[in-house]
Design a protein around this motif. Structure first.
Motif, short mmCIF file in Angstrom:
data_model
loop_
_atom_site.label_atom_id
_atom_site.label_comp_id
_atom_site.label_asym_id
_atom_site.label_seq_id
_atom_site.Cartn_x
_atom_site.Cartn_y
_atom_site.Cartn_z
N ILE A 120 0.84 -1.21 0.00
CA ILE A 120 0.00 0.00 0.00
C ILE A 120 0.87 1.25 0.00
O ILE A 120 0.58 2.23 -0.71
N ASN A 121 1.96 1.24 0.76
CA ASN A 121 2.85 2.40 0.79
C ASN A 121 3.51 2.64 -0.57
O ASN A 121 3.73 3.79 -0.96
N ASN A 122 3.82 1.56 -1.28
CA ASN A 122 4.36 1.73 -2.63
C ASN A 122 3.35 2.46 -3.52
O ASN A 122 3.71 3.36 -4.30
N ALA A 123 2.07 2.07 -3.39
CA ALA A 123 1.02 2.72 -4.18
C ALA A 123 0.82 4.17 -3.75
O ALA A 123 0.58 5.05 -4.59
N LEU A 124 0.95 4.44 -2.46
CA LEU A 124 0.80 5.81 -1.96
C LEU A 124 1.93 6.70 -2.48
O LEU A 124 1.69 7.86 -2.85
N ARG A 125 3.15 6.18 -2.51
CA ARG A 125 4.26 6.97 -3.06
C ARG A 125 4.01 7.31 -4.52
O ARG A 125 4.24 8.44 -4.96
N ASP A 163 -12.31 -7.49 -5.24
CA ASP A 163 -11.00 -7.07 -5.75
C ASP A 163 -10.69 -5.62 -5.41
O ASP A 163 -9.70 -5.07 -5.87
N GLU A 164 -11.51 -4.98 -4.58
CA GLU A 164 -11.30 -3.55 -4.33
C GLU A 164 -11.63 -3.20 -2.89
O GLU A 164 -12.65 -3.62 -2.35
N ILE A 165 -10.74 -2.41 -2.28
CA ILE A 165 -10.96 -1.92 -0.92
C ILE A 165 -10.88 -0.40 -0.93
O ILE A 165 -10.33 0.22 -1.84
N LEU A 166 -11.43 0.18 0.12
CA LEU A 166 -11.36 1.62 0.35
C LEU A 166 -10.59 1.86 1.63
O LEU A 166 -10.81 1.17 2.63
N PHE A 167 -9.69 2.82 1.62
CA PHE A 167 -9.05 3.24 2.87
C PHE A 167 -8.79 4.73 2.83
O PHE A 167 -8.68 5.34 1.77
N ARG A 168 -8.71 5.31 4.00
CA ARG A 168 -8.47 6.75 4.13
C ARG A 168 -7.04 7.01 4.55
O ARG A 168 -6.50 6.33 5.44
N ASN A 169 -6.42 7.97 3.93
CA ASN A 169 -5.08 8.42 4.28
C ASN A 169 -5.11 9.94 4.40
O ASN A 169 -5.18 10.65 3.39
N ASP A 170 -5.10 10.41 5.64
CA ASP A 170 -5.28 11.85 5.90
C ASP A 170 -6.59 12.32 5.27
O ASP A 170 -7.64 11.79 5.62
N ASN A 171 -6.54 13.27 4.35
CA ASN A 171 -7.78 13.77 3.76
C ASN A 171 -8.09 13.13 2.40
O ASN A 171 -8.90 13.64 1.63
N HIS A 172 -7.43 11.99 2.12
CA HIS A 172 -7.63 11.30 0.85
C HIS A 172 -8.35 9.96 1.07
O HIS A 172 -7.92 9.16 1.90
N PHE A 173 -9.41 9.74 0.29
CA PHE A 173 -10.11 8.46 0.28
C PHE A 173 -9.67 7.71 -0.97
O PHE A 173 -9.90 8.16 -2.09
N ASN A 174 -9.00 6.57 -0.74
CA ASN A 174 -8.38 5.84 -1.84
C ASN A 174 -9.11 4.54 -2.14
O ASN A 174 -9.36 3.74 -1.22
N LEU A 175 -9.42 4.33 -3.42
CA LEU A 175 -9.92 3.04 -3.89
C LEU A 175 -8.72 2.26 -4.41
O LEU A 175 -7.98 2.74 -5.29
N TYR A 176 -8.53 1.07 -3.88
CA TYR A 176 -7.29 0.30 -4.11
C TYR A 176 -7.64 -1.06 -4.70
O TYR A 176 -8.43 -1.82 -4.12
N GLN A 177 -7.07 -1.35 -5.87
CA GLN A 177 -7.33 -2.62 -6.54
C GLN A 177 -6.31 -3.65 -6.09
O GLN A 177 -5.09 -3.42 -6.16
N LEU A 178 -6.78 -4.80 -5.64
CA LEU A 178 -5.90 -5.81 -5.07
C LEU A 178 -5.12 -6.56 -6.14
O LEU A 178 -3.96 -6.93 -5.93
N ASN A 179 -5.72 -6.81 -7.29
CA ASN A 179 -5.01 -7.56 -8.33
C ASN A 179 -3.79 -6.80 -8.83
O ASN A 179 -2.71 -7.37 -9.00
N SER A 180 -3.95 -5.52 -9.03
CA SER A 180 -2.84 -4.71 -9.56
C SER A 180 -2.00 -4.05 -8.48
O SER A 180 -0.92 -3.54 -8.76
N GLN A 181 -2.53 -4.04 -7.22
CA GLN A 181 -1.87 -3.36 -6.10
C GLN A 181 -1.65 -1.88 -6.42
O GLN A 181 -0.60 -1.31 -6.13
N HIS A 182 -2.67 -1.26 -7.02
CA HIS A 182 -2.60 0.15 -7.37
C HIS A 182 -3.82 0.90 -6.85
O HIS A 182 -4.90 0.32 -6.72
#
Length: 713
Positions: free
Chosen positions: A82-87, A106-125
């Motif tokens: 996840i940190n690789n994707a955040l960078r 295949d998709e999760i949501l997580f919050r990072n500070d004021n950003h809401f991120n949709l993250y795809q597990l297959n691609s890790q992006h």
């Protein structure tokens, strides 16, 4: 030589074991360790993977792990990935795995500070980021619309991947949009409500301009600063609430025509499945008449009242209606109309079709339904008021089946297909167990059996039992902890820990019988720790609770004294050394016991106590006491200022200087009355604390409380 070495090793092992079994809790262990190193292991973020039917997930060692019902395991992602994707997205990295929500398998949501991120597990992006303002609060994400509602100061905004839109623009800070209202009473936890498809956003608008500013002082600045809040007191002017509906497509807002009087309560907001109507449990200010009303979400027009519930004491709606997924004209309602919280099936004309659960026990949680809605799964007190067990009920005939196998306090998560449950429970001697079970109650696999983190400590006997209430017929549950080296031929002082008010139950069949570790700490010091849940406390039905109406503290004190009578009957209790401690309503109860029974209680510590209910907030205070104008004698009798003359024992009050729940004025009035009557009393203030004291400061607090008993009892 070899024999001597073996003997030495044996003695060392025996000595180490004996030492391990006699460890003593430090105060830091009891206060901080309770939620740290001594908190039993758990499966973090345990949940079902959305739309997967047979796969659940949890976080372990910075990794998101998935397992299906057959035990096949997959590692979805990790903090490193996840940190690789955040960078790559230009965001700050995380120190620990974030809290996630499943969007699809295949998709999760997580919050990072004021950003809401949709993250795809297959691609890790990260596939999409929705950002809100850095100062944004009360964020509410809608998965279908992929929009976030949030507030900045007193105004409401909506953000999507294209940017941010201001929904309101009220310049007067006394008008607040998109936040919780009515001081979080009536089950209210938020101020925004997305429609099922995410096209519409309902939101609270609170006008509190008519409520006087209440002064809260920040003493930590160079010169003390005033932080005014709105604190409507019983019998005084209260805020006015309306409900707005914002259309994301037209960008227009309509307000529901909820009518007058304006100081009524709008609670339990629910959307109809087609987004055409919205439903509100509307409660009059007297809180004895509730109407379930239907409104047109497009025009704001009132449509009809589906149901009305009245009471001679009070009605307290806590749960929004839940619409059937198999019949859009049916909904489930959770109500105490027959004296206990049960579930009813209605149609949208307002006709009750059937009562689904019934009996002298309470439904405490609805877990969900199977896809065909033949069964409802729920948690209740059916076996015992101190237990929580898992059940299913056949909706057609009301047949109830218990699904768990162990006594204790269970909580569960139902799979999307209704075939499996994740059952987590605790009991007196069970730190925590999680099982995967079928919808027939069969254990498929054990997922967790937490170790006893307190196995090295030596504690006294901890038992739960019942006594009769002051009415001579109602059972009250008690918990008593004896000193570790208890000797029945000796005499021991007692510390009564009390709450006693609504929405709390202290005696439960959870790990160590729900005891606070501080009670074990004081038992180590030679005290008996005792608690009783009097009438007025939670999960025993309306009649059990409503006995407190219009005269708070009277019946509660009478029941607590039955506990004292029991203690006095024990040959090993020192009748001349009984103390009491409680916080908030428990602080009020501490004052009741110290002042109404000065011949019994030698020492008391009252934290954040209500002293005079006229100075408490409108919603809670008027529910249980009516207004001071309607119930002057009740307010007079329950006002602790009128009982100061009885004070004999050692009493300390503790208060947070920034308390916005029970304002410090309560303690100040009590202190002034003590001075006027030449009564000595001790007082301690936590300058930066609100209604309670948290973090490392809490160790200081409990040292203060402990020392007061050690020195005076």
């Amino acid at each position: 030589m070899q024999k001597t070495l073996k003997l030495l090793v044996t003695f060392m092992f025996i000595g180490a074991t004996a030492f391990a079994q006699t460890r003593q809790l430090t105060l830091k262990d009891a206060i901080i360790g309770r939620y740290g190193q001594y908190n039993p292991e758990r499966l973090h973020q345990l949940t079902w993977v959305k739309n997967s039917k047979d796969t659940y997930s949890y976080v372990e060692k910075h990794k998101l792990i998935g397992k299906n019902i057959k035990g096949k395991e997959v590692e979805y992602t990790s903090t490193i990935q996840i940190n690789n994707a955040l960078r790559a997205a230009g965001q700050d990295t995380l120190k620990r795995f974030p809290k996630i929500s499943w969007i699809n398998p295949d998709e999760i949501l997580f919050r990072n500070d004021n950003h809401f991120n949709l993250y795809q597990l297959n691609s890790q992006h990260i596939t999409k980021t929705i950002s809100i303002k850095p100062e944004g609060k009360f964020a509410d994400f809608n998965a279908k619309a992929q929009k976030v509602a949030f507030t900045v100061d007193n105004n409401l905004w909506v953000a999507d991947e294209n940017g941010m839109t201001a929904i309101t623009d009220d310049k007067n800070l006394g008008i607040v949009n998109g936040q919780h209202v009515h001081r979080r009473e009536f089950g209210i936890t938020k101020g925004t409500f997305w429609s099922p498809k995410g096209d519409l956003l309902a939101f609270y608008r609170k006008d509190e301009t008519m409520v006087r500013d209440y002064p809260i002082v920040d003493f930590m600045t160079r010169e003390a600063e005033l932080k005014s809040v709105k604190y409507p007191m019983a019998g005084m002017k209260s805020h006015h609430v309306t409900l707005g509906i914002y259309d994301c497509k037209t960008q227009k807002t309509v307000f529901l025509k909820t009518g007058k009087p304006l100081d009524h309560y709008l609670t339990n907001i629910a959307w109809g499945p087609a987004e055409k109507y919205i439903y509100i449990a509307e409660l009059n200010r007297d809180q004895d008449d509730m109407k379930l009303n239907q409104y047109d979400a497009t025009t704001g027009d009132f449509v009809k009242t589906l149901y009305e519930e009245t009471s001679k004491t009070y009605v307290e709606p806590l749960h929004p209606i839940v619409f059937s997924k198999t019949n859009p004209n049916h909904f489930y309602r959770w109500s105490r109309k027959d004296g206990y919280f049960h579930v009813y099936l209605y149609d949208t004309s307002g006709k009750i079709l059937k009562q689904i659960t019934k009996g002298p026990w309470e439904v405490t949680d609805i877990l969900g339904f199977d896809p065909a809605e033949k069964y409802m799964y729920f948690v209740s007190t059916k076996e015992s008021p101190i237990d929580r067990n898992i059940y299913k009920v056949q909706i057609s005939n009301g047949k109830i089946t218990r699904l768990d196998k162990a006594d204790g306090t269970h909580q569960a998560l139902l799979s999307d297909d209704g075939k499996y449950l994740l059952d987590t429970y605790q009991s007196k001697n069970v730190p925590r167990v999680t099982n995967l079970i079928t919808n027939k109650g069969k254990v498929v696999s054990n997922l967790l059996a937490a170790a006893n983190t307190l196995k090295d400590f030596k504690f006294g006997t901890n038992t739960i039992f019942t006594i009769k209430a002051a009415d001579g017929k109602t059972d009250l549950y008690c918990r008593m902890i004896l000193p570790a080296d208890f000797d029945s031929t000796k005499k021991y002082p007692v510390i009564l820990y009390v709450y006693g008010g609504p929405h709390a139950q202290l005696v439960r069949n959870t790990w160590h019988n729900n005891a606070r570790f501080w009670q074990y700490y004081m038992a180590q010091k030679g005290y008996i720790a005792f608690t009783v849940d009097n009438r007025g406390s939670e999960n025993r039905g309306a009649a059990f609770e409503n006995v407190i109406h219009r005269h708070l503290g009277i019946n509660e004190t009478a029941d607590q004294m039955k506990g004292i009578d029991y203690l006095k009957s024990l040959p090993y209790v020192d009748k001349n050394r009984i103390g009491v401690h409680g916080w908030s309503f428990g602080g009020f109860m501490t004052l009741n016991l110290m002042l109404r029974h000065p011949e019994v209680f030698k020492v008391g510590v009252a934290g954040g106590p209500v002293v005079d209910w006229k100075m408490y907030e409108v919603m809670y205070g008027e529910r249980y006491m009516d207004t001071p104008q309607e119930n002057p004698e009740g307010y007079k009798e329950c006002n602790m200022l009128n009982h100061v003359s009885s004070l004999k024992g050692k009493l300390m009050l503790i208060h947070g200087a920034e308390d916005q729940t029970v304002v410090m004025q309560q303690s100040m009035k009590f202190l002034r009355e003590c001075i006027k009557q030449q009564k000595q009393v001790d007082f301690f203030v936590y300058p930066t604390s609100e209604h309670n004291v948290h973090g490392i400061d809490r160790v200081h607090l409990m040292r203060k409380v402990s020392d007061y008993f050690l020195q005076n009892l």
